[in-house]
Design an enzyme around this catalytic site. Sequence first.
Site, PDB file in Angstrom:
ATOM      1  N   ASP A 248      43.899 -25.156 -25.990  1.00 52.51           N
ATOM      2  CA  ASP A 248      45.327 -25.370 -26.261  1.00 52.51           C
ATOM      3  C   ASP A 248      45.514 -26.238 -27.506  1.00 52.51           C
ATOM      4  O   ASP A 248      46.422 -26.017 -28.310  1.00 52.51           O
ATOM      5  CB  ASP A 248      45.998 -26.011 -25.037  1.00 52.51           C
ATOM      6  CG  ASP A 248      45.820 -25.155 -23.796  1.00 52.51           C
ATOM      7  OD1 ASP A 248      45.949 -23.925 -23.909  1.00 52.51           O
ATOM      8  OD2 ASP A 248      45.526 -25.716 -22.719  1.00 52.51           O
TER       9      ASP A 248
ATOM     10  N   HIS B 248      46.985 -26.181 -17.935  1.00 53.35           N
ATOM     11  CA  HIS B 248      46.533 -25.084 -18.792  1.00 53.35           C
ATOM     12  C   HIS B 248      47.079 -23.755 -18.281  1.00 53.35           C
ATOM     13  O   HIS B 248      46.336 -22.894 -17.810  1.00 53.35           O
ATOM     14  CB  HIS B 248      45.002 -25.050 -18.865  1.00 53.35           C
ATOM     15  CG  HIS B 248      44.491 -23.848 -19.604  1.00 53.35           C
ATOM     16  ND1 HIS B 248      44.683 -23.673 -20.958  1.00 53.35           N
ATOM     17  CD2 HIS B 248      43.842 -22.740 -19.170  1.00 53.35           C
ATOM     18  CE1 HIS B 248      44.173 -22.517 -21.320  1.00 53.35           C
ATOM     19  NE2 HIS B 248      43.657 -21.920 -20.256  1.00 53.35           N
TER      20      HIS B 248
END
Length: 342
Positions: free
Chosen positions: A181, A208
Amino acid sequence: MFSSKLPAMASRSFTSSAANSAKVAVLGAAGGIGQPLSLLCKLSPYVTELSCYDVVGTPGVAADISHVPTASKTQGSLPDPDAGAWPTGSEGGLKAALTGADVVVIPAGVPRKPGMTRDDLFNTNASIVQTLVEGCAEHCPNAVLAIISNPVNSTVPIAAEVLKAKGVFDPKKVCGVTTLDVCRANTFMGEHMGKDPKDLDVTVIGGHAGITILPLLSQTGATMTDEEREALTVRIQFGGDEVVQAKAGAGSATLSMAYAGYVFTENVLKAMAGEKDIVMPAYVQSDLTDAEFFASPCRFGKDGVEEVLGFGELTEYEQGWFDKMIPELKAQIQKGKDFAAN
Ligand code: NAI
């Protein structure tokens, strides 16, 4: 002010030398992530022993990687100790793969297809992670676990519960890998700001999956219109979907994830080897928020996560996303805990 710098992110060379010896086990090593991740680990000067484990193919993967001329040893094993291993005649099985491991990286499990959320993988991947972490509890209870298998928001709580049940849970050593990310945030913000992404270090917090991924773009100092801020935030949150759609049924991010997993692993090893100021994001047990597990920058040391760091002030825009995220994240954590309890 904290720093979530990823020291190895973009400027590493494969020629430096590292002081300590370390064994890394990759579980799911024959997969789309596992193979390139194993290769990158073989190139790392911080890895002296690489153990490749999967339900298929690992003697071949390990034999192939073992010809890369770096100083580390490579071993490949399958669940059945008698099913063959690499080097030929070496001991196979999960026990051999894990014994002596300092870091266990887990990309085992099924990936998404178009239209699926990470949570749709829960039924299959929850039990895979459970079984593998039971093996870790038995054979390498002191290893740092780096969990990649989705849904990370739930698989990390499952791992924690498994280790608690075995009496070996150490919150400093159970991490969900959210590095991809940050990679995406740095890449997309680099494009937006006209900067080299290696000079950026966007703080991404939460979890996530979709809206549980919250990039704190205000902290980059970038100039953005409201529309640009929204578009960049959503692109980072759903960056994985771009890859899933482009692969059109052939899986999700593997190459960028292998890179991210390797950056994470090497930074854990650097900290274990005594390097200072290793700060990177991880999804860990945390008391920063109401969610029992939360991704934020963490300082790593010899024993894993030395300190869970804060994430600074949120703008009103970011607070809006944060308020939407927390109930979803808590539900996904609870789902993992419920699975482990039954
Ligand atoms: P893949 O299907 O290519 O590879 C998975 C590997 O796991 C296969 O080789 C399979 O044989 C192996 N495996 C299955 N059950 C196993 C078991 N019980 N023990 C050992 N190995 C086992 O999938 P891919 O693309 O490598 O993705 C793996 C996981 O990583 C997925 O859950 C995916 O959603 C997740 N992922 C996580 C990301 C993150 O940022 N944390 C990013 C991208 C993917």
